[in-house]
Design an enzyme around this catalytic site. Structure first.
Site, PDB file in Angstrom:
ATOM      1  N   SER A 143       1.026  -1.332  -0.004  1.00  0.00           N
ATOM      2  CA  SER A 143       0.160   0.056  -0.025  1.00  0.00           C
ATOM      3  C   SER A 143       0.792   1.310   0.067  1.00  0.00           C
ATOM      4  O   SER A 143       1.891   1.127   0.564  1.00  0.00           O
ATOM      5  CB  SER A 143      -0.872  -0.112   1.286  1.00  0.00           C
ATOM      6  OG  SER A 143      -1.549   1.199   1.386  1.00  0.00           O
ATOM      7  N   TYR A 157      -1.262  -0.453  10.510  1.00  0.00           N
ATOM      8  CA  TYR A 157      -1.548  -1.036   9.242  1.00  0.00           C
ATOM      9  C   TYR A 157      -0.450  -0.518   8.314  1.00  0.00           C
ATOM     10  O   TYR A 157      -0.006  -1.452   7.450  1.00  0.00           O
ATOM     11  CB  TYR A 157      -2.994  -0.645   8.605  1.00  0.00           C
ATOM     12  CG  TYR A 157      -3.284  -0.757   7.241  1.00  0.00           C
ATOM     13  CD1 TYR A 157      -3.771  -1.961   6.499  1.00  0.00           C
ATOM     14  CD2 TYR A 157      -3.145   0.289   6.215  1.00  0.00           C
ATOM     15  CE1 TYR A 157      -4.053  -2.272   5.300  1.00  0.00           C
ATOM     16  CE2 TYR A 157      -3.165   0.069   4.910  1.00  0.00           C
ATOM     17  CZ  TYR A 157      -3.699  -1.153   4.452  1.00  0.00           C
ATOM     18  OH  TYR A 157      -3.964  -1.428   2.947  1.00  0.00           O
TER      19      TYR A 157
END
Ligand code: NAP
Length: 248
Positions: A143, A157
């Site tokens: 990501s 995360y």
């Protein structure tokens, strides 16, 4: 040799789009999912109705036992895996680091980091020329959070995706002369269900103005890059990252 692809977390979102596109390109697909059997079955039936080959297999990638069983199921039902997309990922309620406890860290890291390592391990055992395999390709779904850090939302995360970036670099070098390429995609803000898990289903609408292209991305735009990295067209590409984030 048949192209056999396992995509973790492909019942929904980016994984589901990747499964459908890969099936069109001739891969036999294992649609892995955690709980949503109905969604996984619907991906499988759209693939089989279009003439492709796919199975749906439940496995929690955070569980070593489940991952071993997932790969054994694919051995038996589809044949030796030739490609892996480490796509399954999770995040929790948006908050600051000062509110994050060990249980949450363990959950997020277990799926996003341990799960990706375990699946890579099982794939390498089958693909590596060192183990008698014919080679293969792995794509990790990281990501842009790994370089943006997700402050005030989910630094845990983002950090897990940092680990995936480092794993991509190290593993790519480790297996480069064993016929296996390892690359990663880094999506930006993509319209999927994952934002609801953070408590903000419409997050992409809120943040899209911060993207140079002024829009969110679509799962198929990520799938296209994943399929290119898996393909023979990317035969000299390993340890590489493709950001699919509208310039973010
Ligand atoms: P999503 O729509 O929330 O779908 C998540 C998928 O992962 C589902 O198929 C889910 O299965 C599965 N899953 C979750 N935990 C799992 C586990 N422990 N074991 C096996 N499967 C599991 O997510 P998405 O947005 O498509 O995200 C896919 C990947 O892209 C993730 O790694 C995410 O971090 C990354 N990413 C997404 C974005 C974005 O904006 N969407 C941006 C950057 C990176 P069930 O259906 O059974 O629940």
């Amino acid at each position: 040799m048949e192209k056999v692809l396992i995509i973790t977390g492909s019942s929904r979102g980016i994984g589901a789009a990747t499964a459908c596109l890969a099936a069109e390109q001739g891969y036999a697909i294992c649609v892995n999912y955690l709980r949503n059997q109905e969604a996984a079955r619907s991906v499988v039936s759209s693939i089989t109705q279009a003439g492709g080959r796919a199975i749906a297999t439940a496995a929690d990638i955070a569980s070593e036992e489940d991952v071993v069983h997932l790969f054994q199921t694919v051995d038996e039902q589809l044949g030796k895996v030739t490609a892996l997309v480490n796509n399954a990922g999770t995040l929790e309620q948006q908050t600051r680091v000062e509110n994050i406890d060990a249980a949450r860290l363990n959950r997020v890291f277990a799926t996003n980091i341990t799960g990706s390592f375990l699946c890579a391990r099982e794939a390498i055992k089958r693909m590596s020329t060192k183990h008698g395999g014919a080679g293969g390709a792995i794509v990790n779904v990281s990501s842009v959070a790994s370089r943006l850090g997700s402050p005030g939302e989910y630094v845990d995360y983002a950090a897990s995706k940092g680990a995936i970036d480092t794993m991509t670099i190290g593993l790519a070098k480790e297996v480069a002369d064993e016929g296996i390429r390892v690359n990663a995609v880094r999506p930006g803000f993509i319209y999927t269900d994952i934002h609801a898990s953070g408590g903000e289903p419409n997050r992409v609408e809120r943040v899209k103005e911060s993207v140079p292209m002024k829009r969110g991305g679509h799962a198929i735009e990520v799938a296209n890059a994943i399929l290119w990295l898996l393909s023979a067209e990317a035969s000299y590409t390993t340890g590489a990252f493709i950001d699919i984030a509208g310039g973010k």
